[in-house]
Scaffold this active site. Structure first.
Site, PDB file in Angstrom:
ATOM      1  N   ARG A 143       0.964  -1.207   0.053  1.00  0.00           N
ATOM      2  CA  ARG A 143      -0.095   0.086   0.061  1.00  0.00           C
ATOM      3  C   ARG A 143       0.938   1.161  -0.067  1.00  0.00           C
ATOM      4  NH1 ARG A 143      -4.580   0.749   4.514  1.00  0.00           N
ATOM      5  NH2 ARG A 143      -2.721   1.049   5.889  1.00  0.00           N
ATOM      6  N   LYS A 245      -2.832   6.582   1.528  1.00  0.00           N
ATOM      7  CA  LYS A 245      -2.558   7.059   2.859  1.00  0.00           C
ATOM      8  C   LYS A 245      -1.504   8.076   3.168  1.00  0.00           C
ATOM      9  CE  LYS A 245      -2.645   4.671   7.612  1.00  0.00           C
ATOM     10  NZ  LYS A 245      -4.157   5.046   7.812  1.00  0.00           N
ATOM     11  N   GLU A 281     -16.009   7.243   4.583  1.00  0.00           N
ATOM     12  CA  GLU A 281     -15.394   6.623   5.944  1.00  0.00           C
ATOM     13  C   GLU A 281     -15.579   7.433   7.146  1.00  0.00           C
ATOM     14  OE1 GLU A 281     -11.029   5.788   5.476  1.00  0.00           O
ATOM     15  OE2 GLU A 281     -11.097   6.097   3.307  1.00  0.00           O
TER      16      GLU A 281
END
Length: 398
Positions: A143, A245, A281
């Site tokens: 990721r 992220k 989210e």
């Protein structure tokens, strides 16, 4: 400084955007200082807190493990690895240093343009106290690589990433909480540390891993949480960076999160920026809704972070016979749900007791006979080594 005997080379890779993929021997970047081998260029080594020759790894920590929250407790060591476009554009070998402040130029890419990524993961003490366990660290590494590609940054290889995390855990092993008392939270960072004035990728990058012992994320502990839907502030938008992220995704939600907490809620739940009716989210975790035997979660289409806990919960739920749908989940779907829960590295699986929307409060089932509790028990049993890991998700650190 680590001894020259431990200066073993590691493979590395570098992302796209014109950064050449090449193999550089660690000796090409090593400098000699007092007869010892330094695996970082001299211009960087002086800015790191130097290693203390005394070994404290077997000393007991003065911590009340029974009241461990989710806050920063400084530990002993951190792992640092650097790369420079000037030196070839790829990460070479890193090293442990004492945990402490690092030196950055005021014009560094991360400070001026937010060129940075982070990951979050946990290490657990095994039940027999014979070592520690990581949960799917390769997924965190991949990721980070995906995020680095989006942010025009080189990234460590999967092998380098996992090695750095393991070294950080072992160096801070006295800070790993006892079984069932919490975990050692591990924070890998990738930042544009080089100086840059005009808007462009930084010329130098730092990969850093530090750790801290943590308990539960929300102040409610393992109790159900209460959310409020935020329809005036959006976490991400199509074409943005919501799906990686990056550090720039988090500061913009602080005001909404603080407003929610000031009104007694645990956190805010965000809607999509286009239609303003589909769930995305919570500030730092994914969301699921349950209706009958069907579990639904918002699909990751570029605005939602593909959580590793989310991915694991979907697979575990499917294995246990639940139908899992990754799709658009509307506010109406949420209002009609039997259960709601959140997932993430920090929160694990957190049941939601209530969600408030436009002043109306909606209540959901919580307690022992719920899907969220079943999945929480299944997941944490694997993470902590209490159940057989048939999927090969856990990685031993000895």
């Amino acid at each position: 400084m680590l001894s020259s005997a431990r200066c073993a080379a590691l493979p590395w890779v570098c992302g796209g955007h014109g950064l050449a993929i090449a193999r550089i021997l660690g000796s090409s970047l090593a400098t000699m200082a007092g007869g010892r081998c330094s695996r970082l260029p001299h211009r960087w080594a002086s800015s790191l807190p130097q290693l203390d020759p005394s070994d404290k790894s077997d000393e007991e920590c003065d911590i009340d493990w029974d009241n461990l929250g989710f806050g920063l407790t400084p530990t002993d060591f951190m792992y640092v690895m650097r790369c420079s476009v000037q030196d070839g554009g790829g990460f070479t070998r890193g090293e442990l240093s004492r945990y402490g402040n690092i030196e950055l130029s005021p014009s560094s890419g991360v400070l001026n343009y937010g060129q940075g990524l982070f990951e979050g993961m946990k290490a657990y003490r095994r039940p027999d106290r014979a070592g520690y366990t990581l949960f799917r660290p390769e997924e965190n590494a991949r990721r980070m690589q995906s995020g680095a590609e989006r942010m025009c940054m080189p990234a460590p290889s999967v092998e380098q990433f996992v090695h750095a995390v393991k070294q950080t855990v072992l160096a801070n092993k006295r800070w790993v909480p006892p079984q069932g008392k919490g975990a050692l939270y591990i924070r890998p960072l990738l930042i544009g540390s080089g100086a840059i004035l005009g808007l462009a990728p930084a010329p130098e990058y730092t990969f850093l891993v530090y750790a801290a012992p943590v308990g539960t994320y929300f102040k409610e502990g393992l109790a159900p949480i209460n959310l409020v839907i935020e329809d005036g502030v959006h976490r991400a938008m199509p074409g943005g960076t919501g799906g990686v992220k990056t550090i720039t995704n988090y500061a913009p939600v602080l005001k909404a999160q603080m407003d929610a907490k000031s009104k007694g809620f645990s956190d805010a739940l965000y809607l999509d920026a286009v239609h303003k009716r589909y769930l995305e989210e919570v500030s730092s975790c994914n969301v699921f809704v349950v209706k009958g035997g069907v579990i639904a979660t918002p699909a990751t289409r570029g605005t939602i972070l593909p959580g590793i806990t989310r991915k694991s919960v979907i697979e575990l739920a499917t294995d246990r016979g639940y139908k899992v749908e990754e799709r658009l989940v509307s506010v109406d779907d949420l209002m009609d749900a039997d259960e709601v829960f959140c997932t993430g590295t920090a929160v694990v699986v957190a049941p939601v007791s209530t969600v408030t929307y436009k002043g109306q409060r909606y209540e959901f089932k919580t307690g022992p006979d719920t899907v969220s509790q079943e999945l929480y028990t299944t997941l944490t049993s694997i993470q902590m080594g209490q159940a057989e890991d048939k999927k090969g998700w856990t990685v031993a650190v000895d």
